[in-house]
Design an enzyme around this catalytic site. Sequence first.
Site, PDB file in Angstrom:
ATOM      1  N   THR A  51      52.850 -19.109 -29.655  1.00 46.86           N
ATOM      2  CA  THR A  51      54.272 -18.778 -29.504  1.00 46.86           C
ATOM      3  C   THR A  51      55.035 -18.687 -30.814  1.00 46.86           C
ATOM      4  O   THR A  51      54.741 -19.419 -31.772  1.00 46.86           O
ATOM      5  CB  THR A  51      54.953 -19.835 -28.607  1.00 46.86           C
ATOM      6  OG1 THR A  51      56.381 -19.688 -28.734  1.00 46.86           O
ATOM      7  CG2 THR A  51      54.612 -21.258 -29.006  1.00 46.86           C
TER       8      THR A  51
ATOM      9  N   GLU B 129      57.809 -19.910 -31.224  1.00 50.35           N
ATOM     10  CA  GLU B 129      58.498 -21.190 -31.434  1.00 50.35           C
ATOM     11  C   GLU B 129      57.832 -21.988 -32.559  1.00 50.35           C
ATOM     12  O   GLU B 129      58.454 -22.863 -33.154  1.00 50.35           O
ATOM     13  CB  GLU B 129      58.462 -22.024 -30.146  1.00 50.35           C
ATOM     14  CG  GLU B 129      59.585 -21.742 -29.183  1.00 50.35           C
ATOM     15  CD  GLU B 129      60.932 -22.273 -29.648  1.00 50.35           C
ATOM     16  OE1 GLU B 129      61.031 -23.460 -29.984  1.00 50.35           O
ATOM     17  OE2 GLU B 129      61.891 -21.483 -29.672  1.00 50.35           O
TER      18      GLU B 129
ATOM     19  N   TYR C  49      57.589 -29.091 -27.429  1.00 51.69           N
ATOM     20  CA  TYR C  49      56.861 -27.917 -26.912  1.00 51.69           C
ATOM     21  C   TYR C  49      56.115 -27.225 -28.040  1.00 51.69           C
ATOM     22  O   TYR C  49      54.917 -26.932 -27.939  1.00 51.69           O
ATOM     23  CB  TYR C  49      57.857 -26.948 -26.245  1.00 51.69           C
ATOM     24  CG  TYR C  49      57.278 -25.577 -25.980  1.00 51.69           C
ATOM     25  CD1 TYR C  49      56.460 -25.338 -24.885  1.00 51.69           C
ATOM     26  CD2 TYR C  49      57.555 -24.495 -26.837  1.00 51.69           C
ATOM     27  CE1 TYR C  49      55.919 -24.077 -24.647  1.00 51.69           C
ATOM     28  CE2 TYR C  49      57.022 -23.242 -26.607  1.00 51.69           C
ATOM     29  CZ  TYR C  49      56.201 -23.030 -25.504  1.00 51.69           C
ATOM     30  OH  TYR C  49      55.666 -21.781 -25.274  1.00 51.69           O
TER      31      TYR C  49
ATOM     32  N   LYS D  89      52.084 -26.775 -28.893  1.00 53.61           N
ATOM     33  CA  LYS D  89      51.483 -25.448 -29.060  1.00 53.61           C
ATOM     34  C   LYS D  89      50.827 -25.312 -30.430  1.00 53.61           C
ATOM     35  O   LYS D  89      49.880 -24.539 -30.594  1.00 53.61           O
ATOM     36  CB  LYS D  89      52.555 -24.372 -28.871  1.00 53.61           C
ATOM     37  CG  LYS D  89      52.973 -24.159 -27.419  1.00 53.61           C
ATOM     38  CD  LYS D  89      51.931 -23.360 -26.648  1.00 53.61           C
ATOM     39  CE  LYS D  89      52.411 -23.005 -25.244  1.00 53.61           C
ATOM     40  NZ  LYS D  89      51.448 -22.210 -24.488  1.00 53.61           N
TER      41      LYS D  89
HETATM   42  P1  NAP Z   1      55.874 -19.849 -16.933  1.00 52.85           P
HETATM   43  O1  NAP Z   1      56.459 -18.744 -16.113  1.00 52.85           O
HETATM   44  O2  NAP Z   1      56.649 -21.100 -17.145  1.00 52.85           O
HETATM   45  O3  NAP Z   1      54.460 -20.214 -16.266  1.00 52.85           O
HETATM   46  C1  NAP Z   1      53.777 -21.369 -16.625  1.00 52.85           C
HETATM   47  C2  NAP Z   1      52.540 -21.509 -15.761  1.00 52.85           C
HETATM   48  O4  NAP Z   1      51.857 -22.709 -16.144  1.00 52.85           O
HETATM   49  C3  NAP Z   1      52.792 -21.616 -14.260  1.00 52.85           C
HETATM   50  O5  NAP Z   1      51.958 -20.698 -13.623  1.00 52.85           O
HETATM   51  C4  NAP Z   1      52.366 -23.040 -13.902  1.00 52.85           C
HETATM   52  O6  NAP Z   1      51.671 -23.029 -12.684  1.00 52.85           O
HETATM   53  C5  NAP Z   1      51.361 -23.327 -14.992  1.00 52.85           C
HETATM   54  N1  NAP Z   1      51.173 -24.767 -15.231  1.00 52.85           N
HETATM   55  C6  NAP Z   1      52.097 -25.660 -15.672  1.00 52.85           C
HETATM   56  N2  NAP Z   1      51.533 -26.876 -15.799  1.00 52.85           N
HETATM   57  C7  NAP Z   1      50.233 -26.737 -15.444  1.00 52.85           C
HETATM   58  C8  NAP Z   1      49.134 -27.626 -15.365  1.00 52.85           C
HETATM   59  N3  NAP Z   1      49.257 -28.930 -15.659  1.00 52.85           N
HETATM   60  N4  NAP Z   1      47.940 -27.138 -14.977  1.00 52.85           N
HETATM   61  C9  NAP Z   1      47.792 -25.842 -14.648  1.00 52.85           C
HETATM   62  N5  NAP Z   1      48.798 -24.955 -14.673  1.00 52.85           N
HETATM   63  C10 NAP Z   1      50.006 -25.401 -15.078  1.00 52.85           C
HETATM   64  O7  NAP Z   1      55.464 -19.315 -18.370  1.00 52.85           O
HETATM   65  P2  NAP Z   1      55.327 -17.801 -18.899  1.00 52.85           P
HETATM   66  O8  NAP Z   1      56.650 -17.316 -19.376  1.00 52.85           O
HETATM   67  O9  NAP Z   1      54.565 -17.026 -17.907  1.00 52.85           O
HETATM   68  O10 NAP Z   1      54.459 -18.035 -20.215  1.00 52.85           O
HETATM   69  C11 NAP Z   1      53.040 -18.065 -20.155  1.00 52.85           C
HETATM   70  C12 NAP Z   1      52.497 -18.789 -21.370  1.00 52.85           C
HETATM   71  O11 NAP Z   1      52.886 -18.116 -22.556  1.00 52.85           O
HETATM   72  C13 NAP Z   1      52.991 -20.216 -21.525  1.00 52.85           C
HETATM   73  O12 NAP Z   1      51.935 -20.966 -22.076  1.00 52.85           O
HETATM   74  C14 NAP Z   1      54.117 -20.116 -22.540  1.00 52.85           C
HETATM   75  O13 NAP Z   1      54.275 -21.333 -23.231  1.00 52.85           O
HETATM   76  C15 NAP Z   1      53.615 -19.003 -23.408  1.00 52.85           C
HETATM   77  N6  NAP Z   1      54.623 -18.158 -24.055  1.00 52.85           N
HETATM   78  C16 NAP Z   1      55.558 -17.532 -23.303  1.00 52.85           C
HETATM   79  C17 NAP Z   1      56.478 -16.687 -23.925  1.00 52.85           C
HETATM   80  C18 NAP Z   1      57.523 -15.965 -23.119  1.00 52.85           C
HETATM   81  O14 NAP Z   1      58.486 -15.460 -23.710  1.00 52.85           O
HETATM   82  N7  NAP Z   1      57.371 -15.849 -21.803  1.00 52.85           N
HETATM   83  C19 NAP Z   1      56.417 -16.487 -25.313  1.00 52.85           C
HETATM   84  C20 NAP Z   1      55.433 -17.135 -26.036  1.00 52.85           C
HETATM   85  C21 NAP Z   1      54.522 -17.958 -25.398  1.00 52.85           C
HETATM   86  P3  NAP Z   1      51.962 -23.836 -11.338  1.00 52.85           P
HETATM   87  O15 NAP Z   1      53.261 -24.598 -11.546  1.00 52.85           O
HETATM   88  O16 NAP Z   1      52.024 -22.787 -10.297  1.00 52.85           O
HETATM   89  O17 NAP Z   1      50.768 -24.685 -11.168  1.00 52.85           O
HETATM   90  N1  GDD Z   2      67.272 -21.805 -21.209  1.00 49.47           N
HETATM   91  C1  GDD Z   2      68.526 -21.638 -21.676  1.00 49.47           C
HETATM   92  N2  GDD Z   2      69.572 -21.851 -20.816  1.00 49.47           N
HETATM   93  N3  GDD Z   2      68.703 -21.271 -22.958  1.00 49.47           N
HETATM   94  C2  GDD Z   2      69.980 -21.084 -23.376  1.00 49.47           C
HETATM   95  C3  GDD Z   2      71.085 -21.265 -22.546  1.00 49.47           C
HETATM   96  C4  GDD Z   2      70.870 -21.669 -21.200  1.00 49.47           C
HETATM   97  O1  GDD Z   2      71.791 -21.857 -20.408  1.00 49.47           O
HETATM   98  N4  GDD Z   2      72.202 -20.982 -23.262  1.00 49.47           N
HETATM   99  C5  GDD Z   2      71.804 -20.629 -24.481  1.00 49.47           C
HETATM  100  N5  GDD Z   2      70.460 -20.697 -24.560  1.00 49.47           N
HETATM  101  C6  GDD Z   2      69.658 -20.402 -25.755  1.00 49.47           C
HETATM  102  C7  GDD Z   2      68.646 -21.475 -26.123  1.00 49.47           C
HETATM  103  O2  GDD Z   2      69.287 -22.557 -26.802  1.00 49.47           O
HETATM  104  C8  GDD Z   2      67.689 -20.665 -26.999  1.00 49.47           C
HETATM  105  O3  GDD Z   2      68.181 -20.610 -28.317  1.00 49.47           O
HETATM  106  C9  GDD Z   2      67.742 -19.264 -26.398  1.00 49.47           C
HETATM  107  O4  GDD Z   2      68.883 -19.245 -25.523  1.00 49.47           O
HETATM  108  C10 GDD Z   2      66.502 -18.872 -25.614  1.00 49.47           C
HETATM  109  O5  GDD Z   2      66.203 -19.907 -24.691  1.00 49.47           O
HETATM  110  P1  GDD Z   2      65.075 -19.734 -23.553  1.00 49.47           P
HETATM  111  O6  GDD Z   2      65.332 -18.514 -22.750  1.00 49.47           O
HETATM  112  O7  GDD Z   2      64.983 -21.029 -22.820  1.00 49.47           O
HETATM  113  O8  GDD Z   2      63.763 -19.411 -24.376  1.00 49.47           O
HETATM  114  P2  GDD Z   2      63.123 -20.095 -25.679  1.00 49.47           P
HETATM  115  O9  GDD Z   2      63.283 -19.124 -26.803  1.00 49.47           O
HETATM  116  O10 GDD Z   2      63.600 -21.470 -25.869  1.00 49.47           O
HETATM  117  O11 GDD Z   2      61.593 -20.215 -25.247  1.00 49.47           O
HETATM  118  C11 GDD Z   2      60.908 -19.113 -24.614  1.00 49.47           C
HETATM  119  O12 GDD Z   2      60.324 -18.298 -25.606  1.00 49.47           O
HETATM  120  C12 GDD Z   2      59.312 -18.946 -26.404  1.00 49.47           C
HETATM  121  C13 GDD Z   2      58.812 -17.914 -27.439  1.00 49.47           C
HETATM  122  O13 GDD Z   2      59.683 -17.890 -28.527  1.00 49.47           O
HETATM  123  C14 GDD Z   2      59.870 -19.719 -23.671  1.00 49.47           C
HETATM  124  O14 GDD Z   2      59.315 -18.672 -22.911  1.00 49.47           O
HETATM  125  C15 GDD Z   2      58.762 -20.410 -24.450  1.00 49.47           C
HETATM  126  O15 GDD Z   2      57.725 -20.797 -23.539  1.00 49.47           O
HETATM  127  C16 GDD Z   2      58.198 -19.429 -25.483  1.00 49.47           C
HETATM  128  O16 GDD Z   2      57.189 -20.043 -26.253  1.00 49.47           O
END
Ligand code: NAP
Ligand code: GDD
Length: 372
Positions: free
Chosen positions: A133, A135, A157, A161
């Site tokens: 990520t 992050e 987090y 990671k």
């Molecule tokens: P998400 O919607 O929060 O999905 C997380 C998944 O993890 C869910 O399917 C949940 O499954 C599973 N999970 C949580 N705890 C678990 C455990 N103990 N054992 C097995 N499964 C577990 O996340 P996402 O946005 O799809 O992101 C996917 C991955 O990419 C994550 O690792 C996240 O940190 C990473 N990532 C996301 C972004 C982004 O912008 N979306 C960016 C960079 C990295 P259940 O609750 O159904 O079991």
């Molecule tokens: N969640 C949330 N809720 N964030 C808020 C809010 C709110 O009400 N208001 C402002 N924010 C700001 C957060 O402080 C952060 O700076 C930004 O919006 C994005 O927050 P999130 O959408 O929660 O995402 P993230 O950037 O912290 O994390 C996501 O992206 C990462 C990759 O950079 C997640 O998907 C992580 O799992 C992933 O690694």
Amino acid sequence: MGKVALITGVTGQDGACLAEFLLARGYRVHGLTRRPAEARGGRLAHLHAGPPGSGAPLELHFGDLLDGPGLDRLLRRLRPDEVYNLAAQSHVHLSFEVPEHTAEVGALGPLRLLEAIRAAGLAPTARFYQASTSELFGDGAEVPQRETTPFAPVSPYAAAKQFAHAVTAIYRRAHGLFACNGILFNHEGPTRGEAFVTRRITRGVAAIHHGLARRLVLGNLEARRDWGHVRDYVEGMWLMLQQPAPDDYVLATGRSHSVRDFVEAAFAETGRRLAWHGRGLDERGLDARTGEVLVAVDPALFRPAEVERLVGDAAKARERLGWRPRTGFAELVREMVACDLADLDPAPLRPPREIPAAFCTAPIPEGAVPRT
Ligand code: NAP
Ligand code: GDD
């Protein structure tokens, strides 16, 4: 026979989208979830998943990244060609409240999975993707961030990671495993979890539009993120595992927007322009025409430590994988708002929205969701 893939976190935004992507390419897909029965609905409903052994193109298995022996048995049984580790406690703010759990899943979870791959004798053949990520960069000095930018995590987090990132590289080097870290910047879409800021905004804007809510309450409006579309990013994950040699790649759009930009763009989709008044915690977003307060700030939504600005440089992925994001910021916001407007539409005679067969990987077809 097509290839066999295992996706952990298959019920999440990325997991469901990746499952759809791989199924469309003829893979047999196995998904790991803590709740297999419930998982057949929700984001996976249109993929017609079946239980283990059913022969369905997508089979769902009970599993938990906290349970090493269970992972071990599953890997020995399935012997997948590709393993995508997407499971995590992925909410950054929540990780300050549950740091130990976040580390158990996000740091030790990937280690357990890698050990299960090794114990099953799959290290020479299987390919492994770790959901790393942006992050990890924290508030690093270099802008934009690329693969060589030093990591400076500021949340439990990101610290978890970072361990997973390192251990993935170690298994590549020490055990010859084809293992890749995808350092992905934020990616979103209509099935984004509702606790993340983009979906909080698009759902809030839709609720206000339909008269179901009066205002949207947010935290830090100044934070900047590099927001792309999930369907582009799952393609990048897959491309990483199709290369001749394993490596780590940044996926990003190269453009950053503030949370405030996202709010303005989302309200604009419903024909409202915002006028901002006040500063800091007293700031308010008013409807420029009616003066009604539509956006307020709540200090409880600020994090103990924040990453203020992220913007990525995906040149390496562009050059080596041929990857580039196809969906721009405006299109992303438009699609998310349109889907939430349709979801929350209280019109009593409206027929239920059908989920298109390809919900995630194809753009929502014109007319599939009502225009307002
Ligand atoms: P998400 O919607 O929060 O999905 C997380 C998944 O993890 C869910 O399917 C949940 O499954 C599973 N999970 C949580 N705890 C678990 C455990 N103990 N054992 C097995 N499964 C577990 O996340 P996402 O946005 O799809 O992101 C996917 C991955 O990419 C994550 O690792 C996240 O940190 C990473 N990532 C996301 C972004 C982004 O912008 N979306 C960016 C960079 C990295 P259940 O609750 O159904 O079991
Ligand atoms: N969640 C949330 N809720 N964030 C808020 C809010 C709110 O009400 N208001 C402002 N924010 C700001 C957060 O402080 C952060 O700076 C930004 O919006 C994005 O927050 P999130 O959408 O929660 O995402 P993230 O950037 O912290 O994390 C996501 O992206 C990462 C990759 O950079 C997640 O998907 C992580 O799992 C992933 O690694």
